[in-house]
Structure formats: structure tokens, C-alpha cells
Design a protein around this motif. Structure first.
Motif, mmCIF file in Angstrom:
data_model
loop_
_atom_site.group_PDB
_atom_site.id
_atom_site.type_symbol
_atom_site.label_atom_id
_atom_site.label_comp_id
_atom_site.label_asym_id
_atom_site.label_seq_id
_atom_site.Cartn_x
_atom_site.Cartn_y
_atom_site.Cartn_z
ATOM 1 N N ALA A 459 8.640 63.654 -28.897
ATOM 2 C CA ALA A 459 7.481 63.813 -29.762
ATOM 3 C C ALA A 459 6.363 62.848 -29.368
ATOM 4 O O ALA A 459 5.175 63.209 -29.375
ATOM 5 C CB ALA A 459 7.878 63.599 -31.218
ATOM 6 N N LEU A 460 6.732 61.616 -28.993
ATOM 7 C CA LEU A 460 5.713 60.652 -28.560
ATOM 8 C C LEU A 460 5.041 61.132 -27.285
ATOM 9 O O LEU A 460 3.806 61.063 -27.159
ATOM 10 C CB LEU A 460 6.361 59.281 -28.337
ATOM 11 N N ARG A 461 5.837 61.619 -26.350
ATOM 12 C CA ARG A 461 5.263 62.114 -25.100
ATOM 13 C C ARG A 461 4.293 63.259 -25.371
ATOM 14 O O ARG A 461 3.206 63.340 -24.778
ATOM 15 C CB ARG A 461 6.387 62.570 -24.173
ATOM 16 N N TYR A 462 4.658 64.134 -26.284
ATOM 17 C CA TYR A 462 3.793 65.255 -26.648
ATOM 18 C C TYR A 462 2.481 64.746 -27.250
ATOM 19 O O TYR A 462 1.391 65.205 -26.911
ATOM 20 C CB TYR A 462 4.538 66.156 -27.642
ATOM 21 N N LYS A 463 2.575 63.759 -28.171
ATOM 22 C CA LYS A 463 1.391 63.228 -28.812
ATOM 23 C C LYS A 463 0.466 62.537 -27.816
ATOM 24 O O LYS A 463 -0.765 62.675 -27.872
ATOM 25 C CB LYS A 463 1.787 62.243 -29.933
ATOM 26 N N LEU A 464 1.056 61.783 -26.874
ATOM 27 C CA LEU A 464 0.235 61.080 -25.882
ATOM 28 C C LEU A 464 -0.555 62.073 -25.051
ATOM 29 O O LEU A 464 -1.731 61.855 -24.732
ATOM 30 C CB LEU A 464 1.138 60.215 -25.001
ATOM 31 N N LYS A 465 0.093 63.159 -24.691
ATOM 32 C CA LYS A 465 -0.583 64.170 -23.882
ATOM 33 C C LYS A 465 -1.655 64.872 -24.706
ATOM 34 O O LYS A 465 -2.780 65.103 -24.264
ATOM 35 C CB LYS A 465 0.435 65.186 -23.356
ATOM 36 N N LYS A 466 -1.318 65.240 -25.936
ATOM 37 C CA LYS A 466 -2.251 65.934 -26.806
ATOM 38 C C LYS A 466 -3.507 65.108 -27.066
ATOM 39 O O LYS A 466 -4.631 65.635 -27.093
ATOM 40 C CB LYS A 466 -1.553 66.265 -28.129
ATOM 41 N N LEU A 467 -3.329 63.795 -27.287
ATOM 42 C CA LEU A 467 -4.458 62.927 -27.611
ATOM 43 C C LEU A 467 -5.143 62.339 -26.390
ATOM 44 O O LEU A 467 -6.080 61.552 -26.488
ATOM 45 C CB LEU A 467 -3.973 61.786 -28.521
ATOM 46 N N GLY A 468 -4.672 62.736 -25.195
ATOM 47 C CA GLY A 468 -5.290 62.240 -23.964
ATOM 48 C C GLY A 468 -5.046 60.768 -23.747
ATOM 49 O O GLY A 468 -5.919 60.056 -23.203
ATOM 50 N N MET A 469 -3.868 60.263 -24.111
ATOM 51 C CA MET A 469 -3.580 58.834 -24.045
ATOM 52 C C MET A 469 -2.594 58.500 -22.934
ATOM 53 O O MET A 469 -2.102 57.381 -22.850
ATOM 54 C CB MET A 469 -3.015 58.340 -25.384
ATOM 55 N N GLU A 470 -2.286 59.452 -22.065
ATOM 56 C CA GLU A 470 -1.280 59.189 -21.030
ATOM 57 C C GLU A 470 -1.798 58.180 -20.003
ATOM 58 O O GLU A 470 -1.047 57.457 -19.396
ATOM 59 C CB GLU A 470 -0.903 60.498 -20.335
#
Length: 470
Positions: A459-470
Motif C-alpha cells: 500500500a505504501l508503494r502504491y501511495k508513493l507512486k500515486k503521489l509522485g513521491m518515488e
């Protein structure tokens, strides 16, 4: 070598017949003529025509009768009507009876040639277009969707204006695009415009274009939406939002098939098919004086209703699978998650006032909250006690929940979302701030950060990608 395409011209005036024969022959067509309805029927009985052009008034009947006959006995033959100048009622009636298009007297040969080209293109591409029709790619096998696809296939063949109505989020623009892509204008432009998003003072310039120096800020000539859609389709989304003054100008442009740019001296001919849509009850607005009756009559030649999601709940499994696969691809997940039986049952029981748009938001949120590859009913976070508004609600539905927040409180210096602001954007800011804080506290160790936030690593990986925080 393909056979020469043929046309039937039906008119009782010899001069007009000869003019039309010369024009169509120069386009490479073999042309037959008839001066009466009975003679035209005889020609149709003995020959297969690729196109028919008929006058409205004939010695032994009406061109309307001929259009009805062709629609019933030769449905693959496009037929166009020649109407008297300004006779909008006759043109609309012809389209309702199945005419492909109409042209007014005196006949503009440039408009006629373009009309014929569109009709012949429709005729030659019809069989392959049916197999490759975008309507066939509209998901769902419920009776409501099968009926919608069949209607789209029919209306795509004509040039008649189509009024699409349905609740917000039900897919009205997708229907409009499908009509465009399934018809003879598929190679032309599809130009969508949200009528409620254009400031009233700029509306005429946006629709019809302007000339350099016509007003402050007009530093160069600019084409309008009608010119951009020339040869294609103009989709007027939320047409109910048009001011009354603009409705008058829009009606004239549709009737005359021409526009005059702001500051321009000459009319410009435009060949545009009009599709319009709204989630409001346009007929009620007409009764209340909020929408012109003559414009409603003009754009509502064919009415098409898009069913709400609650009327096609049998389509939920295939819709959910397609949406989850698309979301997984967007966010770089190798395997899309699937729905548990209890999740699917919960979706079936929910009325979805926001329709497909709400379903997409619900599934995207559930992907974030799910532990593992299986989405449960609890992950959906569906609103409790939801009620369904009227079949065509006036207000924009607000049942789509914002992306889920985490269990960590946001820093105090992050402003809470305003009741009048962008709720989704504000919640994303809160999420971003909470994730940044947790990452910093855990020295950017994602495993520890996920644990601190109370969510899974996935879920964290998904959120980072969604919010452009990778």
C-alpha cells in the motif's frame, strides 16, 4: 477493381436534376434519376444504390414517405433530404425518419459534395465498422448495455444531432466518442467542450473564433471550437449550462451550418455533427424558461439515455476486473488485485449515485487499503445509508469518498480541507505530509515507514507512486 458507386436523385424539377447529376457524376458516381415517388420506388426495386438524394415535395407524395420506405426496405442505403431554406421542422422530421442528413435550397454544391462523401464513406465502411465498432468495446452484457450498443450503432450511421442524458459519472462522453468513432466522421476531429467551464464573456470567441484586434487581448486570429471540429464532431457536454444569449447564437450556427468569428466580416461554412449531453433534466429546464425550446428541439432529434450503474449491476464483475487491471498497470503492479465474494456483494447492494466514476474511485481507494492481493468489503469503505437521487439529478453527486487517509495524524501546520475547496486535492496534501513525516522519522526505510503508518508495504508503494513521491 471495385464497381462504380451509384446514386439515385429524386426531384421533379429538371434543372435541379441536371445540376445534381453533373455534380455527382464529376465525383465519379453513376447517377440515376426519378421525378416521382413511384418512379423512385421502381428504381430502388431494380437497382442497389449507394446513396439517395430526394426533394421533399414530389408530384405523387412526399420525400418523407420515400425516406421511410428506404429505411424499411434498404436500410444500408444512406438517404439525404433537400429541404426548403429555413424549414427546420422538415429537416428534423427527415432525420427522425432515418435520413442520413439534409441540405437546404438553394443547394450549396460544396456542402452537397461533402455530404455525399460522408454518406459514401459510411456505406463502404459499414460492414467492417460494425465488427470493429467501439460500441463492441463498451463493457457489459446486461440488457441495458446491449440495448445501448445497438442504439449507438444505429445513430452513428446518420448525421442527426443526438442528445445524451444520464446521471453524472454514467459515461456520457464515452457514448459520444463511440458514436463519433463508429460513424463516417471517425477520421475527423472529436472536440469535447464543457459548456459550464467557459466564462460567459469568452464563450462566443471560444465557439466561433475571433479576428486579431477584435477585442483587448486578441493578439492574433484564433479558430473556434466549430472550426476545430470541421469535418468531425462537436460534443457539447453540460449543454444546460449555456447562457440564454449564447443559446441563440448556437442555434443559428447549427441551423445555418456556418459561423462568424468575433470581429469577422464573413460567414465561414462548417461541417460539424452536434452531440450534446447533460445530467440535468433539460425538458424541465425548457418548461421553466432556463433553456430555449427551439434549441432543445434542434439538438434533441435523437434522444439517447445512458443507464445508471444500479440498472446494470450484472456488469459489475467485468467492469471491476477491467478497472483494477487498468489501475494496476498505471501504478506498476505486476498482478491486479481481485475482489472477494463479500466485496462484490457489497458493490451489488450499493446504489452508486456517482456511477462508473464513483466505482473507479472506490476501487482505487480499496487497492490502497487492501492487505494482499484480495480486496474485501471492508476495504471498499462504502458510505452507509446511501440514498439514490432522482434518475437525472440536478446537482453533481458528491458520494465519491476521498482517497483514504492514514492512521498517523497530519502535522498541525497542514490546513484542513475547506468545505468549498477541492476535497480530493486537500486530502492528498494531508497524505503526502503524513508520509513525508513518517519517512523522515524512519530514515526512509519503507518497511518501517509502512509499519509506522499502519499500512502494508504494498500500500505504501502504491501511495508513493500515486503521489509522485518515488
Amino acid at each position: 477493381m471495385a464497381d462504380t458507386q451509384s446514386a439515385l436523385v429524386v426531384d421533379d424539377e429538371r434543372d435541379i436534376r441536371e445540376l445534381l447529376v453533373v455534380t455527382l457524376t464529376r465525383m465519379g458516381l453513376r447517377v440515376e434519376t426519378a421525378a416521382t415517388v413511384s418512379a423512385a420506388r421502381s428504381q430502388l426495386a431494380s437497382h442497389e444504390f449507394d446513396f439517395c438524394l430526394t426533394d421533399m415535395r414530389l408530384p405523387d407524395g412526399s420525400g418523407m414517405d420515400l425516406i421511410t420506405h428506404i429505411a424499411a426496405t434498404h436500410p444500408g442505403t444512406p438517404v439525404a433530404m433537400i429541404t426548403a431554406f429555413g424549414n427546420v421542422e422538415a429537416a428534423v422530421e427527415a432525420l427522425k425518419r432515418g435520413a442520413f442528413d439534409f441540405v437546404s435550397k438553394p443547394v450549396d454544391l460544396h456542402i452537397l459534395r461533402e455530404l455525399v462523401r460522408n454518406a459514401l464513406r459510411l456505406r463502404s465502411e459499414r460492414e467492417t465498422a460494425h465488427a470493429q465498432s467501439p460500441a463492441g468495446r463498451m463493457l457489459g452484457q446486461s440488457p441495458a448495455m446491449q440495448a445501448l450498443r445497438q442504439t449507438i450503432d444505429k445513430v452513428a450511421r446518420s448525421q442527426a444531432p443526438v442528445y445524451i442524458h444520464g446521471e453524472s459519472g454514467s459515461g456520457k462522453e464515452l457514448v459520444a466518442r463511440t458514436i463519433h468513432q463508429s460513424g463516417p466522421r471517425a477520421n475527423g476531429s472529436f472536440v469535447p467542450v464543457n459548456c459550464g467551464a467557459i466564462p460567459a464573456e469568452l464563450m462566443e470567441s471560444e465557439f466561433f473564433g475571433h479576428r486579431k484586434g477584435s477585442f483587448t487581448g486578441a493578439h492574433a486570429d484564433k479558430e473556434g471550437l466549430f472550426q476545430a471540429a470541421n469535418g468531425g464532431t462537436l460534443f457539447l457536454d453540460e449543454v444546460a449550462e449555456l447562457p440564454l444569449a449564447m443559446q441563440v447564437k448556437l442555434l443559428r450556427a447549427i441551423q445555418e451550418k456556418s459561423v462568424r468569428p468575433v470581429g469577422g466580416q464573413a460567414e465561414q461554412q462548417v461541417d460539424v455533427r452536434i452531440l450534446s449531453a447533460t445530467h440535468k433534466d433539460l425538458a424541465t429546464l425548457v418548461e421553466q424558461g432556463g433553456f430555449r425550446h427551439d434549441l432543445y428541439y434542434r439538438i434533441n432529434v435523437i434522444e439517447l439515455r445512458v443507464p445508471p450503474l444500479r440498472e446494470r449491476s450484472d456488469d459489475l464483475p467485468i467492469l471491476c476486473n477491467a478497472i483494477l487491471a487498468r489501475l494496476a498497470e498505471r501504478h506498476g503492479l505486476a498482478t491486479p488485485p481481485s475482489l472477494s465474494d463479500d466485496a462484490l456483494a457489497a458493490l451489488r447492494d450499493y446504489p452508486f449515485p456517482g456511477n462508473i466514476r464513483e466505482l473507479e474511485n472506490t476501487l482505487e481507494r480499496a487497492m490502497t487499503l487492501a492487505d494482499g492481493e484480495l480486496i474485501h468489503a471492508s476495504d471498499l469503505r462504502l458510505p452507509q445509508g446511501a440514498v439514490v437521487a432522482a434518475s437525472v439529478p440536478a446537482p453533481e453527486p458528491q458520494a465519491v469518498a476521498a482517497p483514504a487517509t492514514t492512521t498517523v495524524s497530519a502535522p498541525m501546520d497542514v490546513a484542513a480541507p475547506s468545505a468549498n475547496g477541492d476535497l480530493t486535492g486537500a486530502m492528498e496534501q494531508l497524505e503526502r505530509a503524513a508520509i513525508e513525516k513518517a519517512l523522515l522519522e524512519n530514515r526512509y526505510n519503507k518497511t518501517k515507514t509502512a509499519a509506522a503508518l499502519g499500512i502494508t508495504f504494498r500500500a505504501l508503494r502504491y501511495k508513493l507512486k500515486k503521489l509522485g513521491m518515488e
